[in-house]
Design a protein around this motif. Structure first.
Motif, PDB file in Angstrom:
ATOM      1  N   PRO A   4      63.439 -24.055  50.704  1.00  0.00           N
ATOM      2  CA  PRO A   4      63.835 -24.049  52.110  1.00  0.00           C
ATOM      3  C   PRO A   4      65.286 -23.643  52.317  1.00  0.00           C
ATOM      4  N   ASP A   5      66.083 -23.678  51.254  1.00  0.00           N
ATOM      5  CA  ASP A   5      67.466 -23.232  51.380  1.00  0.00           C
ATOM      6  C   ASP A   5      67.563 -21.733  51.646  1.00  0.00           C
ATOM      7  N   LEU A   6      66.521 -20.988  51.276  1.00  0.00           N
ATOM      8  CA  LEU A   6      66.501 -19.542  51.502  1.00  0.00           C
ATOM      9  C   LEU A   6      65.798 -19.166  52.800  1.00  0.00           C
ATOM     10  N   GLY A   7      64.863 -19.985  53.221  1.00  0.00           N
ATOM     11  CA  GLY A   7      64.081 -19.705  54.421  1.00  0.00           C
ATOM     12  C   GLY A   7      62.909 -20.658  54.484  1.00  0.00           C
ATOM     13  N   PRO A   8      62.274 -20.792  55.637  1.00  0.00           N
ATOM     14  CA  PRO A   8      61.251 -21.826  55.818  1.00  0.00           C
ATOM     15  C   PRO A   8      60.020 -21.666  54.936  1.00  0.00           C
ATOM     16  N   TYR A   9      59.714 -20.417  54.469  1.00  0.00           N
ATOM     17  CA  TYR A   9      58.467 -20.204  53.734  1.00  0.00           C
ATOM     18  C   TYR A   9      58.676 -19.629  52.338  1.00  0.00           C
ATOM     19  N   PHE A  10      59.881 -19.766  51.813  1.00  0.00           N
ATOM     20  CA  PHE A  10      60.131 -19.283  50.461  1.00  0.00           C
ATOM     21  C   PHE A  10      59.545 -20.244  49.430  1.00  0.00           C
ATOM     22  N   PHE A  11      58.981 -19.668  48.379  1.00  0.00           N
ATOM     23  CA  PHE A  11      58.472 -20.447  47.250  1.00  0.00           C
ATOM     24  C   PHE A  11      58.798 -19.688  45.978  1.00  0.00           C
ATOM     25  N   GLU A  12      59.242 -20.401  44.974  1.00  0.00           N
ATOM     26  CA  GLU A  12      59.650 -19.763  43.734  1.00  0.00           C
ATOM     27  C   GLU A  12      58.473 -19.068  43.037  1.00  0.00           C
ATOM     28  N   PRO A  13      58.727 -17.933  42.375  1.00  0.00           N
ATOM     29  CA  PRO A  13      57.679 -17.329  41.542  1.00  0.00           C
ATOM     30  C   PRO A  13      57.307 -18.314  40.446  1.00  0.00           C
ATOM     31  N   THR A  14      56.021 -18.606  40.333  1.00  0.00           N
ATOM     32  CA  THR A  14      55.570 -19.737  39.518  1.00  0.00           C
ATOM     33  C   THR A  14      54.588 -19.302  38.438  1.00  0.00           C
ATOM     34  N   VAL A  15      54.816 -19.821  37.236  1.00  0.00           N
ATOM     35  CA  VAL A  15      53.948 -19.532  36.092  1.00  0.00           C
ATOM     36  C   VAL A  15      53.378 -20.842  35.571  1.00  0.00           C
ATOM     37  N   LEU A  16      52.055 -20.898  35.405  1.00  0.00           N
ATOM     38  CA  LEU A  16      51.384 -22.088  34.896  1.00  0.00           C
ATOM     39  C   LEU A  16      50.708 -21.792  33.563  1.00  0.00           C
ATOM     40  N   ALA A  17      50.605 -22.826  32.744  1.00  0.00           N
ATOM     41  CA  ALA A  17      49.840 -22.764  31.495  1.00  0.00           C
ATOM     42  C   ALA A  17      48.932 -23.981  31.427  1.00  0.00           C
ATOM     43  N   ASN A  18      47.938 -23.905  30.551  1.00  0.00           N
ATOM     44  CA  ASN A  18      46.986 -25.009  30.361  1.00  0.00           C
ATOM     45  C   ASN A  18      46.249 -25.363  31.651  1.00  0.00           C
ATOM     46  N   VAL A  19      45.888 -24.341  32.405  1.00  0.00           N
ATOM     47  CA  VAL A  19      45.171 -24.567  33.661  1.00  0.00           C
ATOM     48  C   VAL A  19      43.691 -24.758  33.357  1.00  0.00           C
ATOM     49  N   PRO A  20      43.130 -25.928  33.666  1.00  0.00           N
ATOM     50  CA  PRO A  20      41.717 -26.185  33.360  1.00  0.00           C
ATOM     51  C   PRO A  20      40.794 -25.563  34.396  1.00  0.00           C
ATOM     52  N   ASP A  21      39.544 -25.496  34.066  1.00  0.00           N
ATOM     53  CA  ASP A  21      38.559 -24.922  34.976  1.00  0.00           C
ATOM     54  C   ASP A  21      38.437 -25.738  36.258  1.00  0.00           C
ATOM     55  N   SER A  22      38.814 -27.007  36.194  1.00  0.00           N
ATOM     56  CA  SER A  22      38.703 -27.876  37.369  1.00  0.00           C
ATOM     57  C   SER A  22      39.794 -27.626  38.405  1.00  0.00           C
ATOM     58  N   ALA A  23      40.846 -26.910  38.035  1.00  0.00           N
ATOM     59  CA  ALA A  23      41.939 -26.644  38.971  1.00  0.00           C
ATOM     60  C   ALA A  23      41.510 -25.617  40.022  1.00  0.00           C
ATOM     61  N   THR A  24      41.947 -25.817  41.238  1.00  0.00           N
ATOM     62  CA  THR A  24      41.574 -24.920  42.333  1.00  0.00           C
ATOM     63  C   THR A  24      41.991 -23.477  42.057  1.00  0.00           C
ATOM     64  N   CYS A  25      43.195 -23.309  41.498  1.00  0.00           N
ATOM     65  CA  CYS A  25      43.719 -21.962  41.304  1.00  0.00           C
ATOM     66  C   CYS A  25      43.055 -21.230  40.141  1.00  0.00           C
TER      67      CYS A  25
END
Length: 538
Positions: A382-403
């Motif tokens: 929010p320091d950059l703007g109301p809808y900014f979100f950092e570029p995000t990298v995930l690991a170990n994402v299970p099949d049960s996760a929405t993404c």
């Protein structure tokens, strides 16, 4: 643009930028009133506020349209289309080369508008300029070839002469999305127009200024009056009215909405072309150039803040190089520069809205709750703007996760390890979507062999998405839940026509004649059919 917005941007932008050469947001104050005249609107229609995601401030107010305005748009378009359909293809295509030049000439203003309405970076805005120029040039040069009458093999060689003609559908209804304000607002309309149709266009309200400026440039390029009608309003009312009266439907948006669009078109036996959702995969093979692959992955995953139907949301990496690639990739992601200024140099901009931000946050939190590990990013800014979100990298994402299976449409990518090319192909195909994919390997032949086994409408080798997207002579579209039909190439213009077979029979009919008995005629024809097979005539 209001003075309040300019002040707001100047005070909230956290990225140091030289503003001495031009105002923070260089949009002429008179632009919106001028563009508003291009919207078909009735007194009493609800007005539309154009909002920039950079600050949440109002850029301009435009007139909205009613369902009755859509009816007027179709009536006007149908009247203009009759004369346009009788115009030779080469003459219809002339305005495209002028549009090509106008887009390049006005690219700075267009990029300003694109950034203001979508929140993307200057570089990603320029991709849209390239796309429109490329599509304009391609159909200006190739439309005549795609649509010219062609000979086809007749029923009886020599005696049957067949020609295939292409007639325009009539009026094409185009409902465009917000994420590519310039490109998606007009590149589907251009081949429809050159094919001899008129178009009723409903741009998304979020991208209305950019779309209207593009339409204004089309007018300046010489498209006759009446052929391109523009209405503004919600998808549920105005957008639906546009599609319900179309002779052919062109829709870009979510799969859920697209299914409903297809059903309504089918009820009227009207054709439709749709680019819908995606959960696109990129495979980094064991022999890939890892540094180039990591750079490519940053572009493929985070261009336009991941709000791109063909962006990568699943990174599939061969286990033999997974550690090294992940280290390189995460380092590059962490070094990305976020910002909202209308200038070059930022790597990623803002999400489009509060709802889009919520989706990304929900997907990240859900993945973490199911055991996923955040390797980079993971937080709103929010320091950059109301809808900014950092570029995000995930690991170990299970099949049960929405993404794992659902499209995020934001700056979120998950990394998965595989032990072989076959496993990578199976993983890439383990999705209801099939829009875009990417394969990285030093051996292009190997890449082609892998690509041919991936169920996606486009597959890029050693590139994320731009190579296929920018190849205007080749088709682009989705398999499975990612859509119907194709844009670009011959498929992208022929779909807007009705193919007609005109067959002329010479000398004798395909029936018993000259007193020949039916049985003898049938035997003679059988001999002829066998001869055609031996002669390899299809």
């Amino acid at each position: 643009m209001t003075e309040t917005l300019q002040d707001s941007v100047a005070s909230t932008n956290t990225v140091a930028t030289d503003r001495t050469s031009r105002p923070p947001y260089a949009v002429a104050p008179h632009l919106a009133p001028r563009l508003a005249r291009r919207v078909l609107s009735s007194p009493g229609a609800e007005s539309i506020e154009c909002v920039t995601p950079f600050t949440g401030g109002v850029l301009a107010t435009l007139p909205g349209s009613t369902v009755e305005d859509v009816e007027v748009a179709y009536k006007t378009a149908r009247k203009a289309q009759r004369k346009w359909a009788a115009t030779p293809v080469r003459d219809r295509a002339r305005f495209l080369l002028k549009l090509h030049d106008l887009v390049l000439k006005n690219q700075n203003e267009l990029m300003d508008l694109i950034q203001l309405e979508s929140g993307k970076t200057r570089r990603n805005a320029f991709e849209e300029v390239m796309d429109v120029a490329g599509v304009s040039r391609h159909y200006a040069r190739r439309a005549h070839h795609y649509l010219k009458p062609r000979r086809a093999l007749g029923a009886v060689p020599v005696l049957t002469q067949t020609r295939v003609l292409h007639h325009p559908k009539g009026v094409v209804g185009v409902v465009a999305p917000w994420n590519y304000p310039l490109s998606m607002s007009i590149t589907d309309a251009l081949p429809a127009l050159v094919a001899g149709n008129a178009v009723v266009l409903r741009p998304d309200s979020q991208s209305a200024l950019t779309a209207l400026r593009a339409v204004e440039l089309i007018d300046q390029a010489g498209l006759p009056t009446g052929l391109l009608q523009v209405v503004l309003g919600s998808g549920a009312t105005v957008g639906q009215a546009v599609l319900d009266q179309a002779d052919y439907v062109m829709f870009t948006g979510s799969t859920k909405t697209g299914i409903g669009v297809a059903q309504r078109a089918a009820e009227r036996l009207v054709g439709a072309s749709m680019e819908l959702g995606g959960k696109n995969a990129m495979y980094v093979a064991a022999d890939a150039n890892l540094s180039k692959a990591a750079d490519g992955a940053v572009r493929a995953c985070f261009s336009s803040a991941g709000q791109l139907c063909i962006s990568i949301e699943r990174l599939i990496v061969h286990e033999s190089v997974a550690d090294e690639f992940t280290k390189l990739f995460v380092k590059k992601v962490q070094a990305m520069k976020l910002g909202s200024d209308l200038d070059w140099g930022n790597d990623m901009g803002s999400l489009i809205s509060k709802n889009q931000l919520k989706t990304v946050v929900d997907h990240v939190e859900n993945a973490k709750a199911n055991g996923a590990v955040v390797l980079a990013g993971g937080k709103a800014r929010p320091d950059l703007g109301p809808y900014f979100f950092e570029p995000t990298v995930l690991a170990n994402v299970p099949d049960s996760a929405t993404c794992r299976r659902c499209e995020t449409f934001g700056p979120l990518v998950s990394i998965y390890r595989v032990s072989s090319d076959k496993e990578a192909i199976d993983f890439a195909n383990d999705s209801e979507y099939g829009l875009n994919a990417s394969v990285w390997t030093k051996r292009v032949l190997r890449g082609r062999q892998i690509a041919a086994q991936i169920k996606a409408g486009t597959v890029n080798i050693n590139e994320g998405y731009v190579a296929a997207w920018g190849s205007n002579g080749a088709p682009m579209g989705g398999m499975g839940q990612s859509g119907l039909g194709r844009r670009h190439g011959s498929e992208g213009i022929v779909k807007y026509t009705e193919s007609q077979n005109v067959a002329a029979q010479h000398v004798m009919p395909i029936a018993p004649s000259f007193g020949v008995p039916e049985k003898l005629w049938a035997k003679t024809m059988s001999v002829g059919l066998r001869a055609m097979k031996l002669g390899r005539l299809s």
